[in-house]
Design a protein around this motif. Structure first.
Motif, PDB file in Angstrom:
ATOM      1  N   MET A  48       5.233 -38.173  18.489  1.00 16.93           N
ATOM      2  CA  MET A  48       6.591 -38.265  17.958  1.00 16.93           C
ATOM      3  C   MET A  48       7.606 -37.870  19.031  1.00 16.93           C
ATOM      4  SD  MET A  48       5.850 -36.753  14.212  1.00 16.93           S
ATOM      5  CE  MET A  48       6.524 -37.950  13.091  1.00 16.93           C
ATOM      6  N   ARG A  49       8.774 -38.507  18.966  1.00 11.51           N
ATOM      7  CA  ARG A  49       9.823 -38.206  19.944  1.00 11.51           C
ATOM      8  C   ARG A  49      10.423 -36.827  19.669  1.00 11.51           C
ATOM      9  NH1 ARG A  49      15.472 -38.617  20.835  1.00 11.51           N
ATOM     10  NH2 ARG A  49      15.886 -39.238  18.698  1.00 11.51           N
ATOM     11  N   ASP A  92       0.844  -1.192   0.000  1.00 13.95           N
ATOM     12  CA  ASP A  92       0.000   0.000   0.000  1.00 13.95           C
ATOM     13  C   ASP A  92       0.884   1.248   0.000  1.00 13.95           C
ATOM     14  OD1 ASP A  92      -1.778   2.028   0.445  1.00 13.95           O
ATOM     15  OD2 ASP A  92      -2.679   1.134   2.216  1.00 13.95           O
ATOM     16  N   ALA A  93       0.770   2.064  -1.012  1.00 13.89           N
ATOM     17  CA  ALA A  93       1.624   3.244  -1.156  1.00 13.89           C
ATOM     18  C   ALA A  93       1.403   4.269  -0.053  1.00 13.89           C
ATOM     19  CB  ALA A  93       1.395   3.893  -2.520  1.00 13.89           C
ATOM     20  N   SER A  94       0.320   4.156   0.702  1.00 16.88           N
ATOM     21  CA  SER A  94       0.085   5.116   1.778  1.00 16.88           C
ATOM     22  C   SER A  94       0.915   4.787   3.015  1.00 16.88           C
ATOM     23  CB  SER A  94      -1.401   5.163   2.144  1.00 16.88           C
ATOM     24  OG  SER A  94      -1.792   3.918   2.716  1.00 16.88           O
ATOM     25  N   ALA A  95       1.540   3.618   3.041  1.00 15.72           N
ATOM     26  CA  ALA A  95       2.367   3.236   4.194  1.00 15.72           C
ATOM     27  C   ALA A  95       3.611   4.100   4.220  1.00 15.72           C
ATOM     28  CB  ALA A  95       2.756   1.764   4.102  1.00 15.72           C
ATOM     29  N   GLU A  96       4.087   4.398   5.439  1.00 20.34           N
ATOM     30  CA  GLU A  96       5.286   5.228   5.581  1.00 20.34           C
ATOM     31  C   GLU A  96       6.507   4.546   5.004  1.00 20.34           C
ATOM     32  OE1 GLU A  96       5.908   6.703   9.536  1.00 20.34           O
ATOM     33  OE2 GLU A  96       3.778   7.047   9.788  1.00 20.34           O
ATOM     34  N   ASN A  97       6.671   3.258   5.241  1.00 19.66           N
ATOM     35  CA  ASN A  97       7.803   2.505   4.742  1.00 19.66           C
ATOM     36  C   ASN A  97       7.237   1.470   3.785  1.00 19.66           C
ATOM     37  OD1 ASN A  97       9.903   0.736   4.313  1.00 19.66           O
ATOM     38  ND2 ASN A  97      10.682   0.888   6.384  1.00 19.66           N
ATOM     39  N   THR A  98       7.553   1.595   2.518  1.00 23.05           N
ATOM     40  CA  THR A  98       6.931   0.736   1.515  1.00 23.05           C
ATOM     41  C   THR A  98       7.682  -0.561   1.266  1.00 23.05           C
ATOM     42  OG1 THR A  98       8.056   1.938  -0.231  1.00 23.05           O
ATOM     43  CG2 THR A  98       5.799   2.649   0.335  1.00 23.05           C
ATOM     44  N   GLY A  99       8.404  -1.060   2.235  1.00 24.88           N
ATOM     45  CA  GLY A  99       8.978  -2.386   2.100  1.00 24.88           C
ATOM     46  C   GLY A  99      10.396  -2.414   1.623  1.00 24.88           C
ATOM     47  N   ASP A 100      11.284  -1.771   2.332  1.00 24.56           N
ATOM     48  CA  ASP A 100      12.684  -1.788   1.962  1.00 24.56           C
ATOM     49  C   ASP A 100      13.282  -3.152   2.269  1.00 24.56           C
ATOM     50  OD1 ASP A 100      12.547   0.921   1.305  1.00 24.56           O
ATOM     51  OD2 ASP A 100      12.955   1.511   3.377  1.00 24.56           O
ATOM     52  N   GLN A 101      13.912  -3.746   1.263  1.00 28.57           N
ATOM     53  CA  GLN A 101      14.572  -5.021   1.495  1.00 28.57           C
ATOM     54  C   GLN A 101      15.856  -4.754   2.265  1.00 28.57           C
ATOM     55  OE1 GLN A 101      15.475  -7.291  -1.968  1.00 28.57           O
ATOM     56  NE2 GLN A 101      16.056  -9.084  -0.793  1.00 28.57           N
ATOM     57  N   THR A 102      16.105  -5.568   3.267  1.00 29.88           N
ATOM     58  CA  THR A 102      17.350  -5.451   4.018  1.00 29.88           C
ATOM     59  C   THR A 102      18.259  -6.585   3.579  1.00 29.88           C
ATOM     60  OG1 THR A 102      16.762  -6.914   5.849  1.00 29.88           O
ATOM     61  CG2 THR A 102      15.998  -4.623   5.996  1.00 29.88           C
ATOM     62  N   SER A 103      19.475  -6.577   4.077  1.00 31.96           N
ATOM     63  CA  SER A 103      20.393  -7.672   3.755  1.00 31.96           C
ATOM     64  C   SER A 103      20.184  -8.848   4.703  1.00 31.96           C
ATOM     65  CB  SER A 103      21.835  -7.173   3.849  1.00 31.96           C
ATOM     66  OG  SER A 103      22.112  -6.729   5.163  1.00 31.96           O
ATOM     67  N   LYS A 104      19.364  -8.689   5.726  1.00 30.51           N
ATOM     68  CA  LYS A 104      19.135  -9.738   6.721  1.00 30.51           C
ATOM     69  C   LYS A 104      18.523 -10.980   6.075  1.00 30.51           C
ATOM     70  CE  LYS A 104      19.954  -7.015  10.337  1.00 30.51           C
ATOM     71  NZ  LYS A 104      21.297  -6.921  10.762  1.00 30.51           N
ATOM     72  N   ILE A 105      18.936 -12.123   6.585  1.00 35.65           N
ATOM     73  CA  ILE A 105      18.419 -13.410   6.136  1.00 35.65           C
ATOM     74  C   ILE A 105      17.941 -14.170   7.368  1.00 35.65           C
ATOM     75  CG2 ILE A 105      19.098 -15.672   5.194  1.00 35.65           C
ATOM     76  CD1 ILE A 105      18.876 -13.605   3.020  1.00 35.65           C
ATOM     77  N   THR A 106      16.766 -14.756   7.284  1.00 32.58           N
ATOM     78  CA  THR A 106      16.267 -15.587   8.378  1.00 32.58           C
ATOM     79  C   THR A 106      16.294 -17.041   7.924  1.00 32.58           C
ATOM     80  OG1 THR A 106      14.832 -13.789   9.121  1.00 32.58           O
ATOM     81  CG2 THR A 106      14.377 -15.989   9.991  1.00 32.58           C
ATOM     82  N   PHE A 107      16.898 -17.866   8.750  1.00 32.53           N
ATOM     83  CA  PHE A 107      16.975 -19.301   8.492  1.00 32.53           C
ATOM     84  C   PHE A 107      15.981 -19.973   9.425  1.00 32.53           C
ATOM     85  CE2 PHE A 107      19.439 -23.393   9.252  1.00 32.53           C
ATOM     86  CZ  PHE A 107      19.013 -23.991   8.084  1.00 32.53           C
ATOM     87  N   TYR A 108      14.997 -20.655   8.839  1.00 37.36           N
ATOM     88  CA  TYR A 108      13.956 -21.320   9.613  1.00 37.36           C
ATOM     89  C   TYR A 108      14.197 -22.828   9.622  1.00 37.36           C
ATOM     90  CZ  TYR A 108      11.352 -16.988   8.884  1.00 37.36           C
ATOM     91  OH  TYR A 108      10.959 -15.681   8.846  1.00 37.36           O
ATOM     92  N   VAL A 109      14.039 -23.419  10.793  1.00 37.19           N
ATOM     93  CA  VAL A 109      14.086 -24.866  10.926  1.00 37.19           C
ATOM     94  C   VAL A 109      12.818 -25.259  11.664  1.00 37.19           C
ATOM     95  CG1 VAL A 109      15.342 -26.855  11.816  1.00 37.19           C
ATOM     96  CG2 VAL A 109      16.605 -24.825  11.058  1.00 37.19           C
ATOM     97  N   SER A 110      11.998 -26.095  11.032  1.00 33.02           N
ATOM     98  CA  SER A 110      10.756 -26.497  11.681  1.00 33.02           C
ATOM     99  C   SER A 110      10.699 -28.009  11.814  1.00 33.02           C
ATOM    100  CB  SER A 110       9.534 -25.980  10.920  1.00 33.02           C
ATOM    101  OG  SER A 110       9.490 -26.505   9.627  1.00 33.02           O
ATOM    102  N   TYR A 111      10.076 -28.415  12.891  1.00 35.20           N
ATOM    103  CA  TYR A 111       9.876 -29.822  13.183  1.00 35.20           C
ATOM    104  C   TYR A 111       8.379 -30.072  13.153  1.00 35.20           C
ATOM    105  CZ  TYR A 111      14.740 -29.715  14.553  1.00 35.20           C
ATOM    106  OH  TYR A 111      16.107 -29.559  14.543  1.00 35.20           O
ATOM    107  N   GLU A 112       7.942 -30.814  12.131  1.00 36.56           N
ATOM    108  CA  GLU A 112       6.517 -31.086  11.934  1.00 36.56           C
ATOM    109  C   GLU A 112       6.186 -32.457  12.510  1.00 36.56           C
ATOM    110  OE1 GLU A 112       4.646 -28.644  10.502  1.00 36.56           O
ATOM    111  OE2 GLU A 112       6.502 -27.501  10.364  1.00 36.56           O
ATOM    112  N   GLY A 113       5.058 -32.546  13.162  1.00 38.10           N
ATOM    113  CA  GLY A 113       4.619 -33.812  13.719  1.00 38.10           C
ATOM    114  C   GLY A 113       3.556 -33.591  14.770  1.00 38.10           C
ATOM    115  N   ASP A 114       3.388 -34.582  15.616  1.00 35.76           N
ATOM    116  CA  ASP A 114       2.398 -34.462  16.681  1.00 35.76           C
ATOM    117  C   ASP A 114       2.991 -34.982  17.986  1.00 35.76           C
ATOM    118  OD1 ASP A 114       2.137 -37.299  16.727  1.00 35.76           O
ATOM    119  OD2 ASP A 114       0.636 -37.186  15.143  1.00 35.76           O
ATOM    120  N   SER A 115       2.163 -34.988  19.018  1.00 36.59           N
ATOM    121  CA  SER A 115       2.640 -35.337  20.356  1.00 36.59           C
ATOM    122  C   SER A 115       3.072 -36.798  20.482  1.00 36.59           C
ATOM    123  CB  SER A 115       1.562 -35.022  21.397  1.00 36.59           C
ATOM    124  OG  SER A 115       0.390 -35.763  21.111  1.00 36.59           O
TER     125      SER A 115
END
Length: 149
Positions: A60-61, A35-58
């Motif tokens: 599972m060990r 939305d162009a009315s937002a103050e900051n229109t989405g500046d890309q940073t150099s930051k990288i997020t590394f996600y590790v997820s464990y999928e399953g249910d109760s």
């Protein structure tokens, strides 16, 4: 998390018309689709997020105590010197959720993440997984965009 399409959002009767400005987003063109009315229109940073997820249910060990008290400090020791700025562990509030745990580590940039993967302790981090679970983790990398600081 809403998994609906942009058409679902455009047709959502619970959103006021002025808020219903759903647009496509392209990571190749930071700021487009915001939305162009937002103050900051989405500046890309150099930051990288590394996600590790464990999928399953109760059934599972998954030894959460070991994960928090042994594995997370090992991650910190392995990657702090290679650009890991901070990390967080997310546990679902709903015990019946498909995710058991998500770890998110924020790195200075892609080069530091790549360096962390080559760090001497990284192999030890990977080998340690079997000590708290039999689940094969899902890994993904996200680029960071800033909105409305």
């Amino acid at each position: 998390m809403n998994s609906g399409t942009t058409d679902d959002l455009k047709n959502d009767k619970n959103i006021a018309p002025e808020q219903n400005k759903s647009q496509e987003f392209s990571p190749e063109k930071p700021g487009e689709g915001v939305d162009a009315s937002a103050e900051n229109t989405g500046d890309q940073t150099s930051k990288i997020t590394f996600y590790v997820s464990y999928e399953g249910d109760s059934t599972m060990r998954f030894d959460l105590d070991y994960y928090m008290n042994v594995h997370c400090p090992l991650l910190k020791d392995a990657w702090d010197d290679y650009g890991l700025e901070r990390s967080s562990v997310y546990l679902p509030a709903d015990k019946e959720a498909a995710s058991i745990l998500i770890w998110a580590g924020i790195f200075k940039d892609r080069a530091t993440l790549d360096a962390a993967f080559k760090a001497p302790l990284t192999q030890k981090v990977m080998e340690d997984i079997k000590n708290f679970t039999d689940i094969v983790p899902t890994r993904s990398i996200g680029e960071t965009f800033k909105y409305n600081d």
